[in-house]
Design a protein around this motif. Structure first.
Motif, PDB file in Angstrom:
ATOM      1  N   LYS A 238       0.807  -1.223   0.000  1.00 51.41           N
ATOM      2  CA  LYS A 238       0.000   0.000   0.000  1.00 51.41           C
ATOM      3  C   LYS A 238       0.842   1.277   0.000  1.00 51.41           C
ATOM      4  CE  LYS A 238      -3.704  -2.259   2.667  1.00 51.41           C
ATOM      5  NZ  LYS A 238      -4.568  -2.152   3.871  1.00 51.41           N
ATOM      6  N   TYR A 239       2.172   1.132   0.247  1.00 52.08           N
ATOM      7  CA  TYR A 239       3.003   2.326   0.362  1.00 52.08           C
ATOM      8  C   TYR A 239       3.066   3.173  -0.923  1.00 52.08           C
ATOM      9  CZ  TYR A 239       4.752   0.164   4.678  1.00 52.08           C
ATOM     10  OH  TYR A 239       4.865  -0.412   5.924  1.00 52.08           O
ATOM     11  N   PRO A 240       3.089   2.570  -2.120  1.00 54.41           N
ATOM     12  CA  PRO A 240       3.250   3.401  -3.329  1.00 54.41           C
ATOM     13  C   PRO A 240       2.231   4.530  -3.463  1.00 54.41           C
ATOM     14  CG  PRO A 240       3.612   1.093  -3.868  1.00 54.41           C
ATOM     15  CD  PRO A 240       3.135   1.129  -2.451  1.00 54.41           C
ATOM     16  N   SER A 241       0.983   4.293  -3.074  1.00 50.38           N
ATOM     17  CA  SER A 241      -0.009   5.362  -3.201  1.00 50.38           C
ATOM     18  C   SER A 241       0.333   6.539  -2.295  1.00 50.38           C
ATOM     19  CB  SER A 241      -1.406   4.829  -2.872  1.00 50.38           C
ATOM     20  OG  SER A 241      -1.440   4.313  -1.537  1.00 50.38           O
ATOM     21  N   LEU A 242       0.813   6.256  -1.075  1.00 44.80           N
ATOM     22  CA  LEU A 242       1.227   7.321  -0.160  1.00 44.80           C
ATOM     23  C   LEU A 242       2.428   8.074  -0.720  1.00 44.80           C
ATOM     24  CD1 LEU A 242       1.366   8.801   2.605  1.00 44.80           C
ATOM     25  CD2 LEU A 242       2.728   6.870   3.441  1.00 44.80           C
ATOM     26  N   LYS A 244       3.425   8.335  -3.833  1.00 47.32           N
ATOM     27  CA  LYS A 244       3.089   9.090  -5.039  1.00 47.32           C
ATOM     28  C   LYS A 244       2.491  10.452  -4.674  1.00 47.32           C
ATOM     29  CE  LYS A 244       2.585   9.750  -9.428  1.00 47.32           C
ATOM     30  NZ  LYS A 244       3.763  10.009 -10.287  1.00 47.32           N
ATOM     31  N   THR A 245       1.645  10.437  -3.640  1.00 46.69           N
ATOM     32  CA  THR A 245       1.045  11.691  -3.185  1.00 46.69           C
ATOM     33  C   THR A 245       2.088  12.599  -2.535  1.00 46.69           C
ATOM     34  OG1 THR A 245      -1.055  10.555  -2.802  1.00 46.69           O
ATOM     35  CG2 THR A 245      -0.742  12.675  -1.714  1.00 46.69           C
ATOM     36  N   ALA A 246       2.980  11.990  -1.723  1.00 45.94           N
ATOM     37  CA  ALA A 246       3.952  12.778  -0.959  1.00 45.94           C
ATOM     38  C   ALA A 246       5.088  13.314  -1.826  1.00 45.94           C
ATOM     39  CB  ALA A 246       4.522  11.927   0.170  1.00 45.94           C
ATOM     40  N   LEU A 247       5.581  12.500  -2.774  1.00 40.93           N
ATOM     41  CA  LEU A 247       6.767  12.863  -3.538  1.00 40.93           C
ATOM     42  C   LEU A 247       6.470  13.404  -4.927  1.00 40.93           C
ATOM     43  CD1 LEU A 247       8.979   9.794  -2.558  1.00 40.93           C
ATOM     44  CD2 LEU A 247       9.170  12.109  -1.676  1.00 40.93           C
ATOM     45  N   GLY A 248       5.232  13.238  -5.397  1.00 36.40           N
ATOM     46  CA  GLY A 248       4.861  13.777  -6.697  1.00 36.40           C
ATOM     47  C   GLY A 248       5.656  13.152  -7.825  1.00 36.40           C
ATOM     48  N   ASP A 249       6.152  13.992  -8.735  1.00 41.73           N
ATOM     49  CA  ASP A 249       6.862  13.499  -9.918  1.00 41.73           C
ATOM     50  C   ASP A 249       8.211  12.871  -9.575  1.00 41.73           C
ATOM     51  OD1 ASP A 249       4.786  14.373 -11.469  1.00 41.73           O
ATOM     52  OD2 ASP A 249       5.704  16.319 -11.931  1.00 41.73           O
ATOM     53  N   TYR A 250       8.745  13.168  -8.382  1.00 40.22           N
ATOM     54  CA  TYR A 250      10.030  12.567  -7.987  1.00 40.22           C
ATOM     55  C   TYR A 250       9.906  11.047  -7.863  1.00 40.22           C
ATOM     56  CZ  TYR A 250      14.113  11.359  -5.151  1.00 40.22           C
ATOM     57  OH  TYR A 250      15.255  10.782  -4.676  1.00 40.22           O
ATOM     58  N   TYR A 251       8.707  10.587  -7.492  1.00 46.49           N
ATOM     59  CA  TYR A 251       8.493   9.151  -7.264  1.00 46.49           C
ATOM     60  C   TYR A 251       8.233   8.443  -8.591  1.00 46.49           C
ATOM     61  CZ  TYR A 251       6.553   4.823  -5.348  1.00 46.49           C
ATOM     62  OH  TYR A 251       6.313   3.506  -5.047  1.00 46.49           O
ATOM     63  N   THR A 252       9.047   7.427  -8.882  1.00 49.15           N
ATOM     64  CA  THR A 252       8.912   6.696 -10.147  1.00 49.15           C
ATOM     65  C   THR A 252       8.456   5.257  -9.949  1.00 49.15           C
ATOM     66  OG1 THR A 252      11.254   6.046 -10.090  1.00 49.15           O
ATOM     67  CG2 THR A 252      10.689   8.105 -11.236  1.00 49.15           C
ATOM     68  N   GLY A 253       8.141   4.883  -8.740  1.00 48.50           N
ATOM     69  CA  GLY A 253       7.640   3.536  -8.492  1.00 48.50           C
ATOM     70  C   GLY A 253       8.576   2.644  -7.713  1.00 48.50           C
ATOM     71  N   ASN A 254       9.890   2.831  -7.896  1.00 47.53           N
ATOM     72  CA  ASN A 254      10.839   1.998  -7.147  1.00 47.53           C
ATOM     73  C   ASN A 254      12.059   2.770  -6.675  1.00 47.53           C
ATOM     74  OD1 ASN A 254      12.121   2.433  -9.536  1.00 47.53           O
ATOM     75  ND2 ASN A 254      12.468   0.273 -10.042  1.00 47.53           N
ATOM     76  N   TYR A 256      11.990   5.022  -4.302  1.00 45.33           N
ATOM     77  CA  TYR A 256      11.838   5.326  -2.872  1.00 45.33           C
ATOM     78  C   TYR A 256      10.979   4.218  -2.265  1.00 45.33           C
ATOM     79  CZ  TYR A 256      11.640   8.332   1.291  1.00 45.33           C
ATOM     80  OH  TYR A 256      11.789   8.853   2.561  1.00 45.33           O
ATOM     81  N   ILE A 257      11.559   3.458  -1.346  1.00 47.51           N
ATOM     82  CA  ILE A 257      10.882   2.290  -0.776  1.00 47.51           C
ATOM     83  C   ILE A 257      10.887   2.394   0.742  1.00 47.51           C
ATOM     84  CG2 ILE A 257      10.878  -0.237  -0.584  1.00 47.51           C
ATOM     85  CD1 ILE A 257      12.414  -0.307  -3.243  1.00 47.51           C
ATOM     86  N   ILE A 258       9.740   2.130   1.342  1.00 38.69           N
ATOM     87  CA  ILE A 258       9.627   2.071   2.806  1.00 38.69           C
ATOM     88  C   ILE A 258       9.681   0.615   3.234  1.00 38.69           C
ATOM     89  CG2 ILE A 258       8.188   2.614   4.808  1.00 38.69           C
ATOM     90  CD1 ILE A 258       6.898   4.827   3.115  1.00 38.69           C
ATOM     91  N   ASN A 259      10.491   0.315   4.238  1.00 38.71           N
ATOM     92  CA  ASN A 259      10.615  -1.048   4.759  1.00 38.71           C
ATOM     93  C   ASN A 259      10.366  -1.047   6.263  1.00 38.71           C
ATOM     94  OD1 ASN A 259      12.008  -2.481   2.285  1.00 38.71           O
ATOM     95  ND2 ASN A 259      13.118  -0.567   2.604  1.00 38.71           N
ATOM     96  N   LEU A 260       9.921  -2.180   6.778  1.00 33.97           N
ATOM     97  CA  LEU A 260       9.754  -2.372   8.217  1.00 33.97           C
ATOM     98  C   LEU A 260      10.655  -3.522   8.668  1.00 33.97           C
ATOM     99  CD1 LEU A 260       5.886  -2.008   8.770  1.00 33.97           C
ATOM    100  CD2 LEU A 260       7.674  -0.291   9.088  1.00 33.97           C
ATOM    101  N   GLN A 261      11.538  -3.225   9.602  1.00 37.87           N
ATOM    102  CA  GLN A 261      12.470  -4.213  10.141  1.00 37.87           C
ATOM    103  C   GLN A 261      12.024  -4.618  11.541  1.00 37.87           C
ATOM    104  OE1 GLN A 261      16.286  -2.600  11.188  1.00 37.87           O
ATOM    105  NE2 GLN A 261      17.330  -4.580  11.094  1.00 37.87           N
TER     106      GLN A 261
END
Length: 805
Positions: A238-242, A244-254, A256-261
C-alpha cells in the motif's frame, strides 16, 4: 541397579585417579568456557525480545535509488511516522526517537547528557517499566521529562523526583522540565537505551516546518507498532499510493521504498547502518559458539581417547562380568553411567567456576552479563550433561561392551586395526582444532596491529577533543574565544575545530543531481582554517583556507584525492562542483586520510568553512551526529594530566555555563575496533585452553603407552638403548599425528581468517609462516607433554621394569 552403577563408577574413579583427574579437568575447563561463551551469545540474540509486543514492533527504514545508486537509511524523515499512522489502520502507534547532546544543570554545575526525544506512545509500545509516575502518559506535556533510576539518583539522590524540576538547555537557554516518571534502568539488551527522555513536540522549535515535512531530509529513527494480525508484507503493497502523493513526480515507483524491520532483528543485522545504538556483527556470535563447541569436542575426545587407551584393562573387566552373566545392555548402562557421572561433576564444577569468573568475563566481553537460572538455563545444562555424557561415553558403551568373554579371557584383545586408527583419528581431530585456533589468534593479532600502526594520513598523537555542544554562530564564537585564550599557552601547539571529529561516527553525507542529471554524493565536514594544520593533514595540491579571505570562508572547498578521481579532474584547482554550485571553487587537495574506520574505504570528501550555500543546492543530507563544533587541541609532549587541567581551567573561565568534557583522539580511534579486540582476546584464551585440554589427553595417552610398553623399554635398555632413543621411540607416533593435524588445520584456518578479513577494506594478507608458527607451537607443546612420561620411562631401572613385568 543405579546404586550399583554409581558404586562401581566411584570405585573406577578412585582406582584410576590420573585418568579421572585428566577427564574431569578437561571437561570442567571446556564446560566453564562453554557456559560463559553461551551466556554472551544468548545475550546477543536476546536483544529486544523482552518487549511483550516484540512480534508487532518494527523499525522503519527507507531505500532511495537514483541513477543506479541505492541508499539505505535507518534515519528517516520526520513526516514518515505520522503519515503511516494517519494513512493506514494497520498501524496502531508510532514513535520517532532522536538522540541529542544537551546541557543539564545540577546546582551550579552544568553537565552534558545524552537526551532522547520521543513521541508520547513510546512507553505504550515498548516495555520500559515505570517505578515512579504521576499517572497518565509521561510524555504528554511539552515540559515533561522521564528519567531512569541512575539518572534520577544522579540529580536527586535517593528521593522520589516525580513532580520536581530539572534544568535543561534544549535550544539556547536553560528551561525547567517537570519529572513525570522514573523508569527502571534500561536492559543492556535493548536497541533503545535512554537516560533522559523529553517529548518529540520540542522538535517544532528546533527544526523548520519545511524540514519536518520534507521526505528527503532524514534524522530520527521511526518505530512502528502494528495491530494484531496485521501483515507487514501486505502493508508494504500500500506504500506506493502514499509515496506518489507525498513525492509527486520525484516518485517513479521503485526509487523510494519504505521497509519495516522487526525490532528483534536490529542488533544482529549489520547489513543496515547502525542507528542510535551500535549493531553487532552476527559472525562473532557464530565464531564464539564454534569456539565453545571446539573446546567441548576436544574434551570429549580426551575422554574417548583415554577409554581407547584403557581398552585392554577394561576388556578384562568386561570379560569377567560377562562370564558371570552380565548382559550387554547392563554393561552399556554401566559405562554410560560413568560418563554421565563424570559430566555431572564437570558441569557442577564448571558452573561454580563460571559464576566466579563471570565479572572478569563480563569486563572482557564489555557486557553486563548475569546468570539467570530460568527454564532455558536449566534445559541447556541438562542438554549439556546428556550430550557430553553420551558422546564421551559412546566408545566404551558401544565397543567395550561388545567384546566376547572367551577372546578377552584368552588375552586376544588388542588395540590394532580399526580401534587403533580410530584413536589416532581422535588425536588428529583434537590437535586440528587447536592448531586452527592458534593460527587464528596470530592472524587476529596481526590485523589489530595493522589497524593500530597503519598511517591514517594525519597525526593523532597528543590530540585532545573538547566538544562545544553549541551549534551555529554561538558555537563558532565559543571556538574563537577558546582558541584566543589558549594561544598564549606554551603547552598548546595548535587549536582547530570541525563539525565532526575523528572516530565520532560517519561524517556528513550529501547528495544532489548535477546539470547533466547525474546524481552525485560525497562526504563533508565543516571545519575552520586551522583544522588541517592542527591535525597535520597533508595537502598535495593548492593551499589551506585563509581566515582573512572572505571568499574562502563562504565559497572555498578543499577536497581529497578520492573526490578528484571520482570527478575525473586532471587539474582540480579552481574547479567548481558540477551543477548549481557556481559560488564554490576548489582551492586545495588533501591526501586520502582515513576520517572513518579502516573497515571502509576512503570516500570522496569535501572540507568547507560555511555550509549554508552548499545546503541550498543539495537534495539529500545525512548527518549522524550533532553539527556543534568539536575543538581539537594539539598539546606538547609530556605531563598530559597537567595540560588537560589547564584546558579545563581555561574553559571554565571563558564558558562558565557550559560543561567541560574531553577525549584523546587516539583513544577514540581505538574504540572503533573494540569488537575485534574483544574477539582477539577471547580467541587467544580459547586457543591456550584448547592446547591445555588436548595436552591433558596426550599426557594420559602417553602414560598408558608407557605402561603398556614397560617390558619393551626394559629390554631395549638392557640391549643398549639410550635415553634419547627411548624418548624418540615413545614420542614419534604422537608427533606424527600432530603433523597430520597441522596439514589438515592450515587450509581450514586460512579460509576462516580470509573470510573474517573481508570485513575490512584495509587488511593484511594471511602469510604462510603463520601456519608454520602455529604448527611448531603445537609440536613443541605436544613433544614436551609426551617427553615427560618418555624421559621418566627411559630413566627407569630396566631390572625393575623386567621384574615388574
Amino acid at each position: 541397579m543405579f546404586r550399583n552403577y554409581l558404586k562401581i563408577a566411584l570405585r573406577n574413579f578412585a582406582k584410576h585417579k590420573v585418568y579421572s583427574v585428566i577427564n574431569l579437568g578437561g571437561l570442567t575447563i571446556a564446560i566453564t568456557c562453554c557456559l560463559l561463551l553461551g551466556l554472551y551469545v544468548r545475550h546477543e540474540w536476546s536483544f529486544d525480545h523482552f518487549h511483550i509486543k516484540a512480534d508487532r514492533l518494527y523499525r522503519a527504514w527507507t531505500q532511495e535509488e537514483y541513477k543506479g545508486d541505492r541508499f539505505s537509511n535507518v534515519s528517516t524523515p520526520y513526516i514518515l511516522g505520522p503519515s503511516l499512522k494517519e494513512t493506514y489502520p494497520e498501524v496502531e502507534a508510532i514513535s520517532r526517537v532522536l538522540v541529542m547532546g544537551l546541557n543539564v544543570k545540577k546546582g551550579a554545575d552544568v553537565m552534558s547528557e545524552r537526551v532522547h526525544m520521543a513521541d508520547p506512545d513510546l512507553f505504550r509500545m515498548f516495555d520500559f517499566p515505570l517505578i515512579h509516575t504521576s499517572g497518565g502518559n509521561p510524555l504528554q506535556e511539552l515540559s515533561s521529562v522521564v528519567l531512569t533510576e541512575d539518572i534520577a539518583r544522579k540529580y536527586f539522590g535517593s528521593e522520589n523526583p516525580v513532580g520536581k524540576t530539572i534544568q535543561m538547555q534544549l535550544d539556547s537557554v536553560m528551561q525547567a522540565y517537570t519529572v513525570t516518571a522514573v523508569a527502571k534502568n534500561i536492559p543492556t539488551n535493548s536497541s533503545i537505551r535512554f537516560g533522559i527522555v523529553v517529548s518529540m513536540a520540542h522538535i517544532k522549535a528546533l527544526r523548520s516546518d519545511k524540514t519536518l515535512k520534507n521526505w528527503l531530509n532524514i534524522e530520527p529513527e521511526t518505530f512502528v507498532l502494528l495491530r494484531e494480525g496485521a501483515d507487514p508484507n501486505k502493508l508494504a503493497d500500500k506504500y506506493p499510493s502514499l509515496l506518489k502523493t507525498a513525492l509527486g513526480d520525484y516518485y517513479t515507483g521503485n526509487n523510494y521504498i519504505i521497509n519495516l524491520q522487526p525490532v528483534t532483528d536490529i542488533h544482529l543485522n549489520n547489513e543496515l547502518a547502525g542507528g542510535n545504538e551500535p549493531v553487532s556483527n552476527p559472525a562473532y556470535s557464530y565464531i564464539l559458539s564454534a569456539i565453545a563447541l571446539f573446546l567441548l569436542v576436544i574434551a570429549c575426545i580426551n575422554f574417548m581417547a583415554l577409554s581407547l587407551g584403557r581398552s585392554v584393562s577394561r576388556a578384562q573387566e568386561v570379560g569377567v562380568r560377562k562370564a558371570m552373566g552380565a548382559l550387554r545392555s547392563q554393561l552399556m548402562n554401566q559405562f554410560w553411567s560413568e560418563a554421565l557421572l563424570m559430566t555431572i561433576l564437570a558441569v557442577v564444577l564448571g558452573l561454580v567456576l563460571a559464576v566466579v569468573l563471570l565479572p572478569l568475563f563480563s569486563q572482557l566481553a564489555n557486557q553486563e552479563l548475569q546468570f539467570r537460572f530460568d527454564g532455558t538455563t536449566l534445559l541447556f545444562l541438562l542438554g549439556l550433561i546428556l550430550v557430553v555424557g553420551l558422546v564421551a561415553g559412546s566408545y566404551p558403551a558401544l565397543v567395550l561392551s561388545g567384546f566376547r568373554p572367551v577372546e578377552v579371557l584368552k588375552g586376544k584383545i588388542s588395540l590394532k586395526g580399526d580401534v587403533s586408527w580410530f584413536r589416532r583419528g581422535l588425536v588428529v581431530l583434537q590437535f586440528s582444532l587447536s592448531v586452527t585456533l592458534i593460527a587464528s589468534t596470530v592472524v587476529l593479532n596481526q590485523q589489530l596491529s595493522y589497524l593500530q600502526d597503519k598511517s591514517l594520513g594525519y597525526n593523532k598523537e597528543q590530540m585532545v577533543i573538547v566538544p562545544t555542544g553549541i551549534s551555529g554562530s554561538e558555537g563558532r564564537q565559543l571556538v574563537e574565544r577558546y582558541r584566543n585564550a589558549l594561544t598564549s599557552q606554551k603547552d598548546v601547539v595548535s587549536v582547530g575545530a570541525s563539525a565532526f571529529a575523528f572516530a565520532s561516527g560517519d561524517w556528513g553525507e550529501v547528495g544532489y543531481t548535477d546539470d547533466k542529471k547525474v546524481y552525485r554524493k560525497f562526504r563533508f565536514n565543516v571545519v575552520d582554517p586551522y583544522f588541517i594544520p592542527t591535525y597535520g593533514v597533508k595537502l598535495v595540491a593548492g593551499r589551506n583556507f585563509d581566515p582573512a579571505n572572505s571568499a574562502d570562508i563562504f565559497g572555498a572547498l578543499i577536497v581529497n584525492q578520492a573526490f578528484v578521481k571520482q570527478y575525473g579532474w586532471k587539474d582540480p584547482l579552481n574547479e567548481r562542483l558540477p551543477g548549481k554550485f557556481h559560488d564554490h571553487r576548489v582551492i586545495g587537495v588533501t591526501e586520502d586520510f582515513h576520517y572513518a574506520s579502516l573497515h571502509s574505504k576512503v570516500e570522496p570528501l569535501v572540507l568547507l568553512i560555511r555550509p549554508d550555500s552548499l545546503y541550498r543546492h543539495i537534495e539529500n543530507i545525512n548527518v549522524s551526529s550533532s553539527s556543534a563544533p568539536d575543538i581539537a587541541i594539539r598539546l606538547s609532549a609530556g605531563n598530559l594530566s597537567r595540560k588537560v587541567a589547564l584546558l579545563e581551567q581555561t574553559w571554565k573561565r571563558i564558558a562558565p555555563n557550559e560543561p567541560f568534557s574531553f577525549s584523546f583522539v587516539d583513544t577514540d580511534l581505538q574504540r572503533q575496533y573494540q569488537a575485534e579486540q574483544r574477539l582477539s582476546r577471547i580467541v587467544t584464551i580459547a586457543s591456550g585452553l584448547s592446547i591445555l585440554i588436548a595436552c591433558l589427553g596426550l599426557f594420559g595417552l602417553a602414560t598408558l603407552a608407557v605402561a603398556r610398553r614397560t617390558k619393551e623399554i626394559g629390554v631395549r635398555k638392557v640391549l643398549g638403548a639410550s635415553v634419547p632413543d627411548i624418548v624418540g621411540l615413545l614420542s614419534k607416533d604422537f608427533l606424527k599425528l600432530v603433523l597430520v593435524a597441522i596439514v589438515i588445520a592450515s587450509p581450514v584456518a586460512w579460509w576462516a581468517m580470509n573470510q573474517w578479513l573481508q570485513d575490512f577494506a584495509y587488511r593484511i594478507d594471511v602469510q604462510w609462516w603463520v601456519f608454520i608458527l602455529a604448527g611448531i607451537t603445537a609440536l613443541l607443546i605436544a613433544f614436551l607433554t609426551v617427553s615427560y612420561q618418555s624421559v621418566k620411562a627411559a630413566l627407569m631401572d630396566p631390572v625393575k621394569s623386567l621384574r615388574t613385568e
